[in-house]
Design an enzyme around this catalytic site. Sequence first.
Site, short mmCIF file in Angstrom:
data_model
loop_
_atom_site.label_atom_id
_atom_site.label_comp_id
_atom_site.label_asym_id
_atom_site.label_seq_id
_atom_site.Cartn_x
_atom_site.Cartn_y
_atom_site.Cartn_z
CE LYS A 72 -31.15 -59.81 56.18
NZ LYS A 72 -30.70 -60.81 57.15
CD GLU A 104 -38.03 -59.22 60.57
OE1 GLU A 104 -37.64 -59.00 59.06
OE2 GLU A 104 -36.82 -60.03 61.25
#
Length: 473
Positions: free
Chosen positions: A289, A273
């Site tokens: 997410k 990420e």
Amino acid sequence: MMTRYQTAINHSNTVPACNRPLIRPLAYHPDSSAYLERLLDQPWAVWLDSGHPFSRHGRFDILSADPISTLITRGATSISQTAEQPPQHSYADPLDLLAELLGPIRAEVPELPFIGGAIGYFGYDLARRWITLPTRAEDADALPELAVGIYDWALIVDHHAQRTVLVGWDVRRLDRWAAQLTAPLAPNQREPFRTLAPAVSNLTATQYQQALARIRDYLIAGDCYQVNFAQCFTAPAVGDAWSAYQRLRACNAAPFGAYLRTPEAAILCSSPERFLQVRGDQVETRPIKGTRPRSSDPLENARLAEALRQSPKDRAENLMIVDLLRNDLGRVCATGSVRVPALFEVEQFARVQHLVSTITGRLAAGRTALDLLRAAFPGGSITGAPKRRAMEIIDELEPQRRGIYCGAIGYLSFDGALDTNIAIRTLVYTPGRVRVWGGGGIVIDSDPDAEYRETYDKVTPLLELLHATNNPT
């Protein structure tokens, strides 16, 4: 007036007169690990690792060592140190001190992501400098909240262009590093990394479920929309961290990996990420997410990906964090410039697939990458929303502080560019033990059993690595 820190950076008359760095080509290798092996015995050796050739996402590797100055923050005190000066103690904002160490912004070299500057980590608990939080959780690792070096040279490996260059600001130091990086590799006599017992969580399954029940109470009461909750696994360990990192990147390569050796810890990161990137005045963040495991069966993997893409719960979690980050970016970006060019895209990684969105913006006039880092720290994808209340609940329910986990690892270049990850899928190795965390976003309709399994899905490669190296003899 030039400060002593800026003088330390521009410390010799070998700095190019045009204030642009020296650049020297070196041989390109698809795997940069051999270059890093030649730096392992140097202080503050670091590799910002794109995962190439194990990851299709990777492009740039950045390697360096032996910084000309360092900045370490513990609580209210920061200590900066250069070769020419004794340690300087300060209670000022650590990011202001970092800006002073970096000095005036220099000219960009478009083909290079980094021309020297700061590399290191910004721990999750650095946020306590800007957000008032309770202090219930134990500070188990007792590591600095911030540890960065200021590097006047770097090796940049561009895997797309298949090009490797040394970039630096001092002819003599560049000569030294060119010689070291091309010298024959000495035999490896380091003790192999091994764990002495299985990794144990700081929460039993029952305690985890009790914590999620408490989070659900807070969600029902309207305290939060989402809370990221994590458990930590610890194992006693000995040996050299480098061998563990080599195994980690082979089994779980990631586009925002890192190997960083500070005086107090080795950080082994395989993060998928991106937190914040700045080039010129252009800003990007790519929150994750939503997670599903990957399958070796293409049809089953496609089914899992589509289920993730269409999951109302995962889409809702992702959208909450997108909105939070739009607000964070809006604090320092030009009015009307914040956009969401990609929403709910499924991306494949080594062992899992994630739901990823992209938010972009343009820095407002007079704002810098450090202003952005301060405004958005820590990343909303690993706190929940609203951020402050979520962090208060995290401190209440997680037994130990997160330390480096869920902070950020990356660089701030002399030209003002910034690129940082979210420090997840990360092993932190301090003398005698290694720790790894797994967590996920909890919303009101979360299934506690599914959330518990997801924490393991995320860290399975890291736990497998610890299990494979378990040798108590």
